[in-house]
Scaffold this active site. Structure first.
Site, mmCIF file in Angstrom:
data_model
loop_
_atom_site.group_PDB
_atom_site.id
_atom_site.type_symbol
_atom_site.label_atom_id
_atom_site.label_comp_id
_atom_site.label_asym_id
_atom_site.label_seq_id
_atom_site.Cartn_x
_atom_site.Cartn_y
_atom_site.Cartn_z
ATOM 1 N N GLU A 78 -33.182 -82.108 34.797
ATOM 2 C CA GLU A 78 -32.757 -81.526 36.077
ATOM 3 C C GLU A 78 -31.813 -80.348 35.861
ATOM 4 O O GLU A 78 -31.887 -79.327 36.538
ATOM 5 C CB GLU A 78 -32.076 -82.589 36.940
ATOM 6 C CG GLU A 78 -33.026 -83.697 37.372
ATOM 7 C CD GLU A 78 -32.272 -84.870 37.968
ATOM 8 O OE1 GLU A 78 -32.105 -84.890 39.187
ATOM 9 O OE2 GLU A 78 -31.826 -85.749 37.209
ATOM 10 N N HIS A 129 -52.435 -77.654 42.563
ATOM 11 C CA HIS A 129 -51.731 -78.073 43.795
ATOM 12 C C HIS A 129 -51.084 -79.451 43.639
ATOM 13 O O HIS A 129 -50.869 -80.162 44.615
ATOM 14 C CB HIS A 129 -52.679 -78.103 45.007
ATOM 15 C CG HIS A 129 -53.585 -76.921 45.115
ATOM 16 N ND1 HIS A 129 -53.293 -75.801 45.866
ATOM 17 C CD2 HIS A 129 -54.782 -76.662 44.526
ATOM 18 C CE1 HIS A 129 -54.269 -74.919 45.754
ATOM 19 N NE2 HIS A 129 -55.180 -75.405 44.932
ATOM 20 N N LYS A 160 -31.574 -97.761 37.148
ATOM 21 C CA LYS A 160 -31.882 -96.335 37.055
ATOM 22 C C LYS A 160 -31.711 -95.769 35.644
ATOM 23 O O LYS A 160 -30.788 -96.085 34.931
ATOM 24 C CB LYS A 160 -30.959 -95.535 37.999
ATOM 25 C CG LYS A 160 -31.235 -95.753 39.452
ATOM 26 C CD LYS A 160 -32.495 -95.050 39.936
ATOM 27 C CE LYS A 160 -32.369 -93.554 39.931
ATOM 28 N NZ LYS A 160 -31.789 -93.023 41.162
ATOM 29 N N TYR A 163 -20.161 -43.293 30.965
ATOM 30 C CA TYR A 163 -19.493 -44.571 31.181
ATOM 31 C C TYR A 163 -18.767 -44.624 32.517
ATOM 32 O O TYR A 163 -18.140 -43.659 32.941
ATOM 33 C CB TYR A 163 -18.472 -44.820 30.049
ATOM 34 C CG TYR A 163 -17.707 -46.116 30.206
ATOM 35 C CD1 TYR A 163 -18.226 -47.314 29.737
ATOM 36 C CD2 TYR A 163 -16.474 -46.156 30.869
ATOM 37 C CE1 TYR A 163 -17.534 -48.508 29.894
ATOM 38 C CE2 TYR A 163 -15.773 -47.349 31.034
ATOM 39 C CZ TYR A 163 -16.319 -48.518 30.541
ATOM 40 O OH TYR A 163 -15.645 -49.700 30.698
ATOM 41 N N SER A 215 -27.121 -94.823 36.382
ATOM 42 C CA SER A 215 -26.503 -94.669 37.693
ATOM 43 C C SER A 215 -25.309 -95.605 37.760
ATOM 44 O O SER A 215 -25.344 -96.714 37.229
ATOM 45 C CB SER A 215 -27.512 -95.036 38.782
ATOM 46 O OG SER A 215 -26.824 -95.390 39.967
ATOM 47 N N GLN A 235 -17.842 -52.753 32.655
ATOM 48 C CA GLN A 235 -17.088 -53.876 32.090
ATOM 49 C C GLN A 235 -17.558 -55.209 32.689
ATOM 50 O O GLN A 235 -17.361 -56.266 32.097
ATOM 51 C CB GLN A 235 -15.596 -53.663 32.361
ATOM 52 C CG GLN A 235 -14.695 -54.736 31.813
ATOM 53 C CD GLN A 235 -13.234 -54.313 31.865
ATOM 54 O OE1 GLN A 235 -12.822 -53.448 31.106
ATOM 55 N NE2 GLN A 235 -12.469 -54.887 32.775
#
Ligand code: ARG
Length: 463
Positions: free
Chosen positions: A295, A161, A288, A322, A282, A327
């Site tokens: 990310e 948790h 920063k 087909y 940044s 496609q």
């Protein structure tokens, strides 16, 4: 026969050319040109087989095979002009072949259809991606093993948790990801083994009346065998779905790890320092250093899983064999493959470069009453308490430490005995985090000896 005023590809049947919108919705050349090399390999194998079985002459096959190499070098050299009117890579290559070698080019499509052709090309393309994923996963696993080896006995908090649960070792945490990426690797290999059957020679859907040799083309293209049912061979896209679902699961693993790196590299955690090479700054806040690669890896699962869902939906209601719907398989797979390979490479680079902050890990490992379970286990083992009672006594001691603003090892023996009178000095031996991790000797547990054994097992199993 091709009359430019009617239709470049099937002028015989068609009096009028397609509407511009029809051409736009119909064409796949904008993206399926990525399969040019596979298309040309498939056609070269097909031509050689047609000659070997006497369907076309050796000299025509030779002209076709040579001409196809010229087309390939034009494409690879950026000298090929792709035509939307010619719809897809198959027609573009064949039309150019006709310009280069003339009449024999028209014999290439004997005993074959674009349906088995596209299935073959796409399988060859996906197979290359499975091989690339295999290599990317091995590189990532090696980077994780190096981290695990360096910090096999470094203590850190283990979480449930995202709350401090029990101390674990850095090596153990790294090896958890080795297990996950190892399963991804085995899924990649399973998928490759299962998909490696050649569709070529299934023709449009029913097979062909020409005396073709499907074993020959299968083996020339590195397939294990020809696919056994022509209807299935041209309408199967589960090799692509299996690639996408395997990629999706791998992307989930990458995303979970990326999330941990984002958390761990924050000023609040400081568990790891990511390298400058895999961070960004940044434009406004000079202090920063952002984990952008992590990310973006975390986000990649969105498009990869999206591709999986999209192709599942495309395929779900299609009757055999087909249909042009199919496609729509390629762009999804191309995008997912590109992004999976990029995410694997970025994760590998990040893991190789990052440094774990041993002191921060250790400080965090010792806080948050991380050895409460060790205390409860001691009460069971030494005093013979039932575990439920031991849990209760330990809970009371955690509450006491919390009130005092200290951790469990800081409580006095008198404090300890107020919760259970039989507690002795010996209890302190289990409250240290090093003791805690060293005691977790069960198979697969976090003790450094166990972690090192798993590292050795993995190193021995990698190529
Ligand atoms: N461009 C088509 C595709 O990607 C090739 C197969 C076309 N076959 C057909 N019968 N129209 O699926």
């Amino acid at each position: 026969m091709t009359d430019k005023t009617s239709n470049q590809m099937w002028g015989g049947r068609f009096a009028a050319g397609p509407d511009a919108i029809m051409e736009a919705i119909n064409a796949s050349i904008g993206y399926d040109q990525r399969m040019a090399a596979q298309d040309i390999s498939g056609s070269r194998a097909h031509a050689a087989m047609l000659a070997a079985t006497g369907v076309i002459s050796d000299s025509d096959a030779e002209a076709i095979r040579e001409g196809l190499l010229t087309v390939l070098s034009e494409i690879e050299g950026g000298k090929f002009s792709f035509s939307t009117a010619l719809e897809d890579i198959h027609m573009n290559v064949e039309a150019r072949l006709k310009e280069i070698i003339g009449e024999p080019a028209g014999r290439l499509h004997t005993g074959r259809s674009r349906n088995d052709q596209v299935a073959t090309d796409f399988k060859l393309w996906v197979r290359d991606q499975l091989d690339a994923a295999d290599a990317g996963l091995i590189a990532l696993i090696r980077a994780l093993l190096a981290q695990a080896e360096a910090g096999a006995d470094w203590v850190m908090p283990g979480f449930t948790h995202l709350q401090t649960a029990q101390p674990v070792t850095w090596g153990h945490h790294m090896m958890a990801y080795v297990e996950m990426f190892g399963r991804d690797l085995s899924r990649v290999r399973d998928a490759r083994a299962r998909m490696n059957e050649s569709p070529l020679g299934a023709a449009a859907l029913a097979g062909t009346s020409f005396p073709i040799d499907r074993e020959m083309t299968a083996s020339a293209l590195g397939f294990d065998r020809p696919a056994a049912n022509s209807l299935d061979a041209v309408s199967d896209r589960d090799f692509a779905l299996e690639f996408l679902s395997t990629a999706s699961i791998c992307a989930v693993h990458l995303s979970r790890f990326a999330e941990e790196l984002v958390i761990w590299s924050s000023a609040q955690f400081r568990f790891v320092t990511l390298s400058d090479r895999f961070s960004t700054g940044s434009s406004i806040m000079p202090q920063k250093k952002n984990p952008d690669a992590a990310e973006l890896i975390r986000a990649k699962v969105g498009r990869i899983f999206g591709a999986n869902t999209a192709l599942m939906m495309v395929m779900k209601g299609l009757p055999l064999a087909y249909s042009k719907d199919m496609q729509e398989d390629k762009e999804q797979v191309f995008d997912a493959a590109d992004n999976l390979m990029l995410a694997l490479a970025a994760m590998e680079g990040m893991v190789r470069d990052m440094s774990a902050n041993r002191e921060s890990l250790a400080a965090a490992a010792g806080s948050g009453f991380s050895t409460a379970t060790d205390l409860a286990d001691w009460l069971v083992r030494v005093l013979g308490l039932p575990f439920r009672d031991a849990h209760h006594v330990t809970g009371a001691l955690v509450a006491r430490a919390e009130n005092k603003g200290c951790d469990l090892p800081d409580l006095s023996l008198a404090d300890m005995q107020s919760a259970h009178s039989a507690i002795t000095e010996d209890v302190y031996s289990v409250l240290g985090v090093e003791n805690s991790v060293n005691s977790r000797q069960s198979y697969g547990g976090t003790a450094p000896t166990q972690v090192r054994a798993q590292i050795e097992r993995w190193k021995a199993s990698l190529p």
